[in-house]
Design a protein around this motif. Sequence first.
Motif, PDB file in Angstrom:
ATOM      1  N   THR A   3     -12.060  48.060  18.798  1.00  0.00           N
ATOM      2  CA  THR A   3     -12.377  46.984  19.749  1.00  0.00           C
ATOM      3  C   THR A   3     -11.662  47.217  21.077  1.00  0.00           C
ATOM      4  N   GLU A  50     -14.951  45.404  13.134  1.00  0.00           N
ATOM      5  CA  GLU A  50     -13.867  44.421  13.153  1.00  0.00           C
ATOM      6  C   GLU A  50     -14.469  43.039  12.983  1.00  0.00           C
ATOM      7  N   MET A  56     -13.805  38.743  12.119  1.00  0.00           N
ATOM      8  CA  MET A  56     -12.924  37.585  11.971  1.00  0.00           C
ATOM      9  C   MET A  56     -12.809  37.253  10.483  1.00  0.00           C
ATOM     10  N   ASN A 112      -5.544  42.924  16.617  1.00  0.00           N
ATOM     11  CA  ASN A 112      -6.051  41.629  17.077  1.00  0.00           C
ATOM     12  C   ASN A 112      -5.996  40.557  15.986  1.00  0.00           C
ATOM     13  N   ASN A 164      -7.496  40.762  12.878  1.00  0.00           N
ATOM     14  CA  ASN A 164      -8.751  40.648  12.135  1.00  0.00           C
ATOM     15  C   ASN A 164      -8.844  41.669  11.006  1.00  0.00           C
ATOM     16  N   VAL A 201     -16.518  40.941  15.584  1.00  0.00           N
ATOM     17  CA  VAL A 201     -15.799  41.040  16.845  1.00  0.00           C
ATOM     18  C   VAL A 201     -16.299  42.245  17.629  1.00  0.00           C
ATOM     19  N   GLU A 202     -16.358  43.395  16.971  1.00  0.00           N
ATOM     20  CA  GLU A 202     -16.869  44.617  17.605  1.00  0.00           C
ATOM     21  C   GLU A 202     -17.140  45.657  16.535  1.00  0.00           C
TER      22      GLU A 202
END
Length: 232
Positions: free
Chosen positions: A110, A142, A144, A178, A180, A207-208
Amino acid sequence: MTDRNQTKESPEKKAAGLYAASLVKDGDAVGLGTGSTVAYTIKELGRRVREENLNIVGVVTSYQSEMIAIEAGVPLTSLAETPKLDIAIDGADQFDSNLFAIKGGGAAHTREKIVSMSADRFVVVSDPGKKSEILTVAVPIEVMPFGRELVTKSLKDLGGEPVLRAAAKKDGPVITDNGNFVIDCTFGEIKTPQELAAKISQIPGVVEHGIFMNVDEVVIGKTDGTIEIIKL
């Protein structure tokens, strides 16, 4: 005393990493990726700063890269201070003949994507084993933690085989910088990376993903210390 960042030396990775460092010019703002090949780049940039008075600032993509850069003596900044970068240098898990790449083996994709998209020029450093006509390795995603179940179901609906990445030296999943989770999802041969990337991005909770479509050139190191450069 053993360098905590020391790894077994690879002539291919070293050749690619050192060449990439030579692309950095005085005054550049440089995105510094994560991984064993980029570690050679960061350390070489530190040498150039010390011995050649190279004037640069770096933006790192992970705590690992930050530690290597600090040890090497590379001056660091942030995207908040320096939002536009001249060049970003990073590794890849695999890249295809169209220079689409899959990244995220170090769970930093990310931040790596944000940094690479902030740069005028994105250079991937690699050994010969990462080159493939078609992408086939698992795509790191990635996620959450709250969205894990929905993302897992949605990836299966896309024909993928998702696996939550487990930590190597602790119980439970890998946690990114981050905060996650990372899901590694195998799709077999990825013949249309752009389409798959778009579908993954639409899943709530993602997320990415690790499909990169902005590589400008790839530097491949060889065992004899030479390099091959691939551009479109």
